[in-house]
Design an enzyme around this catalytic site. Structure first.
Site, PDB file in Angstrom:
ATOM      1  N   CYS A  36      -4.118  -1.506  -0.559  1.00  0.00           N
ATOM      2  CA  CYS A  36      -2.756  -1.119  -0.946  1.00  0.00           C
ATOM      3  C   CYS A  36      -2.411  -1.590  -2.353  1.00  0.00           C
ATOM      4  O   CYS A  36      -1.371  -1.239  -2.885  1.00  0.00           O
ATOM      5  CB  CYS A  36      -1.730  -1.652   0.046  1.00  0.00           C
ATOM      6  SG  CYS A  36      -1.558  -3.448   0.024  1.00  0.00           S
ATOM      7  N   CYS A 109       0.318  -7.176   5.697  1.00  0.00           N
ATOM      8  CA  CYS A 109       1.252  -7.755   4.716  1.00  0.00           C
ATOM      9  C   CYS A 109       1.412  -9.248   5.009  1.00  0.00           C
ATOM     10  O   CYS A 109       1.424 -10.070   4.095  1.00  0.00           O
ATOM     11  CB  CYS A 109       2.605  -7.073   4.779  1.00  0.00           C
ATOM     12  SG  CYS A 109       2.530  -5.274   4.702  1.00  0.00           S
TER      13      CYS A 109
HETATM   14 FE1  FES Z   1      -0.043  -3.871   1.602  1.00  0.00          FE
HETATM   15 FE2  FES Z   1       2.361  -4.767   2.335  1.00  0.00          FE
HETATM   16  S1  FES Z   1       1.712  -2.688   2.102  1.00  0.00           S
HETATM   17  S2  FES Z   1       0.711  -5.895   1.565  1.00  0.00           S
END
Ligand code: FES
Length: 178
Positions: A36, A109
């Protein structure tokens, strides 16, 4: 994400705690998520209390992800007054605290926060080394450390950033605006 969780994240985001670099920190941890693109850095400062070395303060810097910021905000409050060992023993869901259970897509996360904490408190551990020990050498009971070291099918992968990048030579984000 359900509305309850969104609300709790919004509440945590309304007044996030412990954001920013911590002057005089004793250790710094940094992890990135290659999937991400999120990155989280954590600073920890210790103090002596009743003959024990406990966490006086922890702060963090994160880029973008609200869930990671909300969890880091809660986690940096939670670990105050704990020894490094006690903080390292906390599970991901404990770090997320009041946010409650996170949906599968947001668990990483919180794991990012846990990774940054681990990187700061225990940089020499096998879990924070990019080339992790063979899985067979790790404890058989699955735990959160495994989440960092085992590649997940279709999941995300945390990258523990090089020790050399944590200390004196700060990445570009710190040099901006100074
Ligand atoms: Fe990857 Fe939150 S979307 S750390």
């Amino acid at each position: 994400m359900n509305q309850d969780l969104e609300k709790r994240i919004r509440e945590a985001m309304a007044n996030p705690q412990n954001i920013g670099e911590l002057a005089g920190a004793d250790s710094v941890g940094m992890v990135g998520n290659s999937e991400c693109g999120e990155m989280l850095r954590m600073w920890v400062k210790f103090k002596e209390e009743n003959g024990k070395k406990v966490i006086d303060r922890a702060t963090f810097q994160s880029f973008g992800c609200e869930t990671a910021i909300a969890v880091a905000s809660l986690a940096t409050e939670l670990i105050r007054g704990k020894t490094a060992e006690e903080a390292l023993a906390l599970k991901t869901e404990e770090l997320a605290g009041e946010l409650g259970p996170l949906p599968p897509m947001k668990i990483h996360c919180a794991q990012l926060v846990e990774g940054a904490l681990r990187s700061a408190l225990d940089p020499q551990s096998e879990a924070t080394k990019p080339a992790a020990a063979p899985l067979s050498a790790q404890p058989s009971a699955p735990n959160l450390l495994d989440n960092f070291t085992k590649p997940k099918e279709g999941g995300v992968r945390l990258v523990f950033l090089d020790e050399k990048t944590k200390g004196g030579s700060q990445p570009e984000a710190d040099s901006k605006g100074s």
